[in-house]
Enzyme design. Structure first.
Site, mmCIF file in Angstrom:
data_model
loop_
_atom_site.group_PDB
_atom_site.id
_atom_site.type_symbol
_atom_site.label_atom_id
_atom_site.label_comp_id
_atom_site.label_asym_id
_atom_site.label_seq_id
_atom_site.Cartn_x
_atom_site.Cartn_y
_atom_site.Cartn_z
ATOM 1 N N LYS A 127 40.952 43.712 33.887
ATOM 2 C CA LYS A 127 40.804 42.245 33.867
ATOM 3 C C LYS A 127 40.067 41.861 32.595
ATOM 4 O O LYS A 127 39.292 42.653 32.064
ATOM 5 C CB LYS A 127 39.987 41.781 35.078
ATOM 6 C CG LYS A 127 40.242 40.339 35.451
ATOM 7 C CD LYS A 127 41.488 40.211 36.301
ATOM 8 C CE LYS A 127 41.884 38.764 36.496
ATOM 9 N NZ LYS A 127 42.879 38.646 37.587
ATOM 10 N N ASP A 167 45.601 34.163 34.184
ATOM 11 C CA ASP A 167 44.775 33.943 35.379
ATOM 12 C C ASP A 167 44.303 32.493 35.214
ATOM 13 O O ASP A 167 44.940 31.724 34.473
ATOM 14 C CB ASP A 167 43.607 34.951 35.420
ATOM 15 C CG ASP A 167 42.890 34.993 36.772
ATOM 16 O OD1 ASP A 167 43.334 35.736 37.654
ATOM 17 O OD2 ASP A 167 41.891 34.264 36.965
HETATM 18 O O1 2IT Z 1 44.834 38.108 39.820
HETATM 19 C C1 2IT Z 1 45.964 38.508 39.458
HETATM 20 O O2 2IT Z 1 46.580 39.351 40.090
HETATM 21 C C2 2IT Z 1 46.521 37.935 38.236
HETATM 22 N N1 2IT Z 1 45.876 37.079 37.642
HETATM 23 C C3 2IT Z 1 47.836 38.388 37.711
HETATM 24 C C4 2IT Z 1 47.707 39.664 36.980
HETATM 25 C C5 2IT Z 1 48.941 40.112 36.237
HETATM 26 O O3 2IT Z 1 48.818 41.085 35.482
HETATM 27 O O4 2IT Z 1 50.014 39.530 36.405
#
Ligand code: 2IT
Length: 450
Positions: A127, A167
């Site tokens: 993340k 996100d």
């Molecule tokens: O919280 C999540 O799963 C996302 N923001 C999407 C993450 C992604 O790599 O598509």
């Protein structure tokens, strides 16, 4: 708590005393894992599985310097937490919001590891993001920020290394600017380095809607278990970003209705549901000003209640918090319990405090579904975007949607089975955590002490 878990939890706490969100999610997951760890404590302890799972592979923090439209300098903080790569390249979104700290990134990265495992795709957990908020910034400012951010991040990512996505605060526009800068710096067409791209340059159809659609597909499975269908159901949602919007659209397609939705300024009650051109209006409203949903009430002549959330309303069947973390605390949980609602379906990452979650799970007339499973359709479809980029090919919307539906059914079934096997009965929260954990743990044990 089992003594091995207790030891690891105490170490995590001592090591990260100020990281409230991270400690919250570790505690929540550990609680679920208890029956599984108890059975295999010796093996997990021998391979240091829990302590390794709680310490990111690496964390990158950097300064992002950019100039606003008046030439004034600004300094933000950029992050990428590469949490776990046991089952695939790091994968997870970027969050651009003013309250982002390293703690936020660690909580999200930890959750992402289990969520990605649930998709059964080869995706590790990561993340990132920044305490920069695009709200109130000009398009040119957002572009300059994204370029400055990527000028630092590019060396840490890659299609087989780490694949960021969107996100909160990072949508198609931001991903476009980030991708452009990555391509400019590396001078290669590594199409799979980011997901959530526009369709014209390697994005997947259905990705923008996927989290919301997936959540509704998961909900359909829950309802099936109780001999119910989604048709005619009334839903209250918080948030009307990509996720909330996807829920509204899919619910409407399947004959259900989102009759309440909340924004930062209060909530809307539309007894006819958000359907048809109202869905388009929400997109327009959000693009103009993401902090106010009142214009919806003004346009359609429905009720707007300022300054509060729509939790606890009596005339809904399903509650779906889809805004941000810790949206529902004990006070709201009590209102939800008192309202008599039957389904509490988490959608945002960790939308419930641990105390509120415990109350809701204990309540006999409520079924709780956990966000790690419910919102996994988003990252799963990111995985499908990566597959398409690797193949240099595009699937049709129907093909992607079909894969998404199968994935959500499998996640639901795996969660139910994992909880039953652990002797917990029908427990979607524990089942989701356990199923996600088992695959990562197995891979970590197989790969030795790394
Ligand atoms: O919280 C999540 O799963 C996302 N923001 C999407 C993450 C992604 O790599 O598509």
């Amino acid at each position: 708590m089992h003594q091995y878990m207790q030891r690891v939890y105490d170490e995590v706490k001592a090591r990260n005393p100020h990281e409230k969100l991270f400690l919250q999610t570790v505690e929540e997951v550990f609680e679920s894992l208890e029956p599984i760890v108890e059975k295999n404590a010796e093996l997990y302890e021998k391979y240091g599985v829990l302590e390794r799972m709680c310490e990111p592979d690496r964390m990158i923090q950097f300064r992002v310097t950019w100039a606003d439209d008046n030439g004034m300098p600004h300094v933000n903080r950029g992050f990428r937490v590469q949490f776990n790569s046991a089952i695939g390249p790091y994968k997870g979104g970027l969050r651009f919001a003013s309250d982002v700290t390293l703690d936020t990134m660690k909580f999200l990265g930890f959750e992402q590891t289990f969520k990605n495992s649930l998709t059964s795709l080869p995706l590790g957990g990561g993340k990132g993001g920044s305490d920069f908020s695009p709200i109130g910034k000009s398009d040119a400012e957002v572009m300059r920020f994204c370029q400055a951010f990527m000028t630092e991040l590019w060396r840490h990512i890659g299609p087989d290394v780490d694949v960021p996505a969107g996100d909160i605060g990072v949508g198609g526009r931001e991903i476009g600017y980030l991708y452009g800068q990555y391509k400019r710096i590396k001078a290669v067409w590594e199409n799979g380095v980011l997901t959530g791209k526009g369709f014209s340059y390697g994005g997947s159809l259905i990705r923008p809607e996927a989290t919301g659609y997936g959540a509704v597909y998961y909900l359909v499975e829950v309802l099936k278990h109780f001999g119910e269908t989604i048709e005619g159901k009334r839903i209250a949602v918080s948030g009307y970003g990509n996720v909330g919007w996807g829920i509204m659209k899919k619910a409407a397609q399947l004959g259900a209705k989102v009759t309440y939705f909340a924004g930062p300024d209060g909530y809307i009650h539309d007894p006819d549901g958000v359907t048809g051109d109202k869905l388009d209006f929400i997109l327009e409203m959000r693009a103009k000003d993401p902090m106010h949903c009142k214009p919806y009430a003004d346009k359609y002549g429905v009720e707007f209640v300022p300054g509060t959330k729509c939790w606890g309303v009596k005339d809904v069947d399903i509650i779906m918090p889809a805004a941000t973390q810790n949206d529902v605390n004990e006070e709201w949980a009590q209102k939800i319990i008192d309202s008599g609602v039957k389904y509490y379906i988490e959608v945002a990452n960790m939308p419930t405090t641990n105390e509120a979650l415990a109350m809701l799970r204990k309540c006999e007339h409520i079924t709780v579904a956990p966000s790690k499973a419910v919102n996994a359709g988003g990252v799963a479809t990111s995985g499908f975007e990566m597959s398409q980029n690797s193949m240099r090919y595009n699937w049709t919307a129907e093909e992607v949607d079909e894969k998404l539906q199968v994935t959500m059914k499998n996640i639901y079934a795996a969660s139910v089975e994992a909880a039953e096997k652990a002797g917990l009965g029908y427990d979607l929260v524990a089942g989701g955590n356990i199923a996600g954990f088992l695959r990562v743990a197995d891979a970590m044990i197989a790969q030795g002490l790394v």
